[in-house]
Scaffold this active site. Sequence first.
Site, short mmCIF file in Angstrom:
data_model
loop_
_atom_site.label_atom_id
_atom_site.label_comp_id
_atom_site.label_asym_id
_atom_site.label_seq_id
_atom_site.Cartn_x
_atom_site.Cartn_y
_atom_site.Cartn_z
N ASP A 5 -57.54 -43.07 -69.79
CA ASP A 5 -57.10 -43.27 -68.61
C ASP A 5 -58.12 -43.75 -67.41
OD1 ASP A 5 -54.95 -43.42 -66.55
OD2 ASP A 5 -54.99 -41.19 -66.16
N LEU A 20 -62.74 -43.84 -91.58
CA LEU A 20 -61.92 -43.37 -90.47
C LEU A 20 -60.64 -43.92 -90.43
CD1 LEU A 20 -61.99 -42.04 -87.50
CD2 LEU A 20 -62.41 -44.47 -86.65
N HIS A 58 -58.51 -53.00 -67.91
CA HIS A 58 -57.98 -52.75 -69.40
C HIS A 58 -58.97 -53.68 -70.14
CE1 HIS A 58 -54.74 -50.72 -67.72
NE2 HIS A 58 -53.83 -51.89 -67.36
#
Length: 225
Positions: A8, A119, A25
């Site tokens: 955020d 991962l 963004h």
Amino acid sequence: MHVGIIMDGNGRWAAKRGLPRPAGHRAGAAVVREIVEEAARSGIRVLTLYAFSSDNWRRPRAEVSAIMRLLRRHLASELPRCLANDVRLNVIGTRSRLDPPLVRAIEHAERATAGCRGLLLRLAVDYSARRAIAAAAQVAGPQDAFDQRLAAVTHALPGCGDLDLLIRTGGERRLSDFLLWESAYAELLFTATYWPDFSAREFCAALADFRGRDRRFGGIEARSA
Ligand code: FPP
């Protein structure tokens, strides 16, 4: 270990610089690369990033398009890096409302990295934990298989397990419909840092903070994650 991040603060980061929100963004997407690499190096098993919530459709059309474009480009551009780092990709959420080119990019990235064993990087896109829980509850089956049903309704790979650490950047202290079921015993860490300013260094500090916590899972003795 399973880490989730609510990324955020992109919009406020951009506003502070007099830039349009999509610029925030874009800066945020660059940080995603840095954190994914650090997570892979740190031996984290699963990293789930909240890229777009089902409530984010309420944003102006131009901003939604910018995020979707960014996701599609990022999936394509990061694919070689994922393969090189043995990172497996999985996008969780609802796919029916996404543009077909984005769905194709998701399916391609998932197929291409299916053999990676390092991962597991999960991107939550058009994701709503409540909707997922409600959908899984509609599917018949034994209660002990609920985790599998929840995975199936969100296109998630099975066996990711509960969240160990949930990090939220940007200063707010809420879960915003992210992995509600999986967060039952998650350790929560909130930082005021806007996502584009988040760094591998702060991520490592968050992991160190987590390791120092006493997790009891309702019992009286600490259990390691
Ligand atoms: C929250 O900040 C962020 C989003 C809704 C989008 C997250 C998207 C990215 C980090 C980029 C794309 C992701 C990938 C994986 C390439 P906000 O817009 O709510 O910020 P604000 O609270 O300051 O307005």
